[in-house]
Scaffold this active site. Structure first.
Site, PDB file in Angstrom:
ATOM      1  CE  LYS A  90      -4.315   2.380   1.045  1.00 57.76           C
ATOM      2  NZ  LYS A  90      -5.019   1.498   1.988  1.00 57.76           N
ATOM      3  CG  HIS A 140      -2.542  -4.715  -3.685  1.00 55.49           C
ATOM      4  ND1 HIS A 140      -1.686  -3.667  -3.902  1.00 55.49           N
ATOM      5  CD2 HIS A 140      -3.345  -4.392  -2.670  1.00 55.49           C
ATOM      6  CE1 HIS A 140      -2.122  -2.690  -3.363  1.00 55.49           C
ATOM      7  NE2 HIS A 140      -3.133  -3.144  -2.514  1.00 55.49           N
ATOM      8  CG  HIS A 141      -6.626  -3.266  -4.666  1.00 56.55           C
ATOM      9  ND1 HIS A 141      -7.459  -3.509  -3.772  1.00 56.55           N
ATOM     10  CD2 HIS A 141      -5.842  -2.590  -4.133  1.00 56.55           C
ATOM     11  CE1 HIS A 141      -7.239  -3.029  -2.545  1.00 56.55           C
ATOM     12  NE2 HIS A 141      -6.015  -2.417  -2.885  1.00 56.55           N
ATOM     13  CG  HIS A 147      -3.527   2.368  -3.483  1.00 61.39           C
ATOM     14  ND1 HIS A 147      -4.843   2.278  -3.478  1.00 61.39           N
ATOM     15  CD2 HIS A 147      -2.980   0.991  -2.650  1.00 61.39           C
ATOM     16  CE1 HIS A 147      -5.144   0.890  -2.926  1.00 61.39           C
ATOM     17  NE2 HIS A 147      -3.912   0.358  -2.523  1.00 61.39           N
ATOM     18  CG  ASP A 163      -5.462  -5.522   1.244  1.00 65.34           C
ATOM     19  OD1 ASP A 163      -5.776  -5.163   2.089  1.00 65.34           O
ATOM     20  OD2 ASP A 163      -5.465  -5.105   0.197  1.00 65.34           O
ATOM     21  CG  ASP A 201      -2.304  -0.460   0.933  1.00 70.81           C
ATOM     22  OD1 ASP A 201      -2.530  -0.919  -0.094  1.00 70.81           O
ATOM     23  OD2 ASP A 201      -2.901  -0.948   1.880  1.00 70.81           O
TER      24      ASP A 201
HETATM   25 FE   LIG Z   1      -4.375  -1.643  -1.267  1.00 67.96          FE
END
Ligand SMILES: [Fe+2]
Length: 363
Positions: free
Chosen positions: A224, A273-274, A249, A302, A221
């Site tokens: 961010k 990761h998304h 992000h 996550d 992350d």
């Molecule tokens: Fe994330």
């Protein structure tokens, strides 16, 4: 005559010409050394900027309260008030002003703080005028993303040290920077790492891959850093426009991580990761096994941690509710193999779950 930027090696004459033609900006120059103040004043005034200088950082913070400056150029180490404190004051009194700090890259804690506090750039002494002018031009014209600085920081930290030490120091500096922006993200990243490493081991991946997933989970992350604070910590639901910032992000994080030597695989895991198993995720809409395995593991870890943790706007889910949700989204959001692996691990290792309350285990 060419005017070469030390950082990029490019001829910057065209930037100066554009700056002189199009920008009428105001600059506040703060340095306790009068010679440096004078030198910077002469350089920037000569390029069309309207400059105020002071050697007193406390007076500078008063000026920031009373006047708007497009750009603030400040030394870090000054008596009375440090450049970092002045940066914090600038962000409080005049959030649109862009602050360029001048110092050595040796102080890595300063660098992490500078990133977290929202410095626009960080120039190493002795000052290269072409490099500083390029940074001032970008700051005054609004060119350049918030990620300029962390990306360069990662590169700079690499120059004189061994790869492993640098990776660990850079990782720590970047995590400190995110933590300063949003304490939840630091804790969340550590917990996601805890689950991701256990899942990778349960999947019997070789130790170097487990280690790679550990690093990627810690940094997943990090992008961010580039999300505005008021969006990152907003206690109520986000508008579509704000959510669009959040959606950037993973790609921003990968852009930072790719600058750390030998972390190409980890950058890809952070980028994806998304992504969703059915292809409806972001940023690239990858589907199924096109998504790197590490990214699929981090995605499950996550989401699991996000459900279990309490936030200002929601209670932590009880374990059974979290598992039910994972199963419901198996094959759409999540890789079904990773869901069964995670569900088995949770059932076999209840004491390793990190829960918001004791009651969550029974729920
Ligand atoms: Fe994330």
């Amino acid at each position: 005559m060419k005017i070469l930027c030390r950082r990029t090696g490019k001829d910057t004459r065209h930037l100066w010409a554009i700056a002189m033609e199009t920008i009428v900006g105001t600059i506040l120059i703060v340095d306790d050394e009068p010679d440096i103040c004078d030198m910077l004043n002469d350089c920037m005034s000569g390029r069309g900027f309207n400059c105020h200088t002071t050697q007193d950082p406390v007076y500078a913070s008063e000026l920031l309260r009373l006047h708007y400056y497009d750009v603030v150029i400040s030394d870090i180490s000054m008596p009375g008030l440090s450049g970092l404190e002045l940066l914090a004051a600038a962000k409080a009194f005049s959030p649109a002003s862009r602050v360029i700090l001048i110092t050595g890259f040796s102080a890595r804690e300063n660098l992490a703080q500078a990133i977290a506090l929202g410095a626009f750039d960080y120039i190493q002494k002795p000052v290269d005028i072409a490099e500083l002018t390029e940074a001032v031009f970008k700051a005054a014209s609004g060119v350049g993303a918030a990620l300029n600085l962390p990306t360069r920081a990662a590169t700079a930290m690499l120059s004189n040290a061994k790869a492993e030490q640098v990776i660990s120091e850079t990782t720590r500096a970047l995590i400190h920077a995110v933590e300063a922006k949003d304490p939840y993200t630091r804790r969340h990243s550590e917990q996601v790492t805890h689950y991701a490493v256990h899942f990778a081991q349960a999947a019997k991946l070789p130790p170097d891959e487990v280690n790679s997933i550990r690093l990627a989970a810690l940094l997943h992350d990090i992008g961010k850093i580039g999300v505005p604070d008021h969006i990152l910590t907003k206690p109520t639901s986000l508008t579509e426009d704000e959510f669009e910032h959040i959606r950037r992000h993973p790609a921003l994080g990968a852009d930072i991580i790719i600058n750390i030597t030998s972390l190409g695989k980890e950058a890809a895991m952070a980028r994806h990761h998304h992504e969703r198993w059915d292809g409806a995720g972001y940023p690239d809409g990858l589907a199924g096994s096109d998504i790197p395995l590490g990214a699929r593991i981090i995605h499950v870890a996550d989401s699991m941690d996000a459900m279990l943790m309490q936030r200002s706007y929601k209670k932590g889910y009880p374990v059974q509710k979290m598992l039910g949700e994972m199963l419901r989204c198996s094959g759409t959001q999540f890789d079904p193999d990773m869901v069964s692996l995670a569900a088995n691990w949770c059932q076999q290792n209840p004491s390793k779950l990190i829960l918001a309350t004791k009651e969550a285990m029974a729920g």
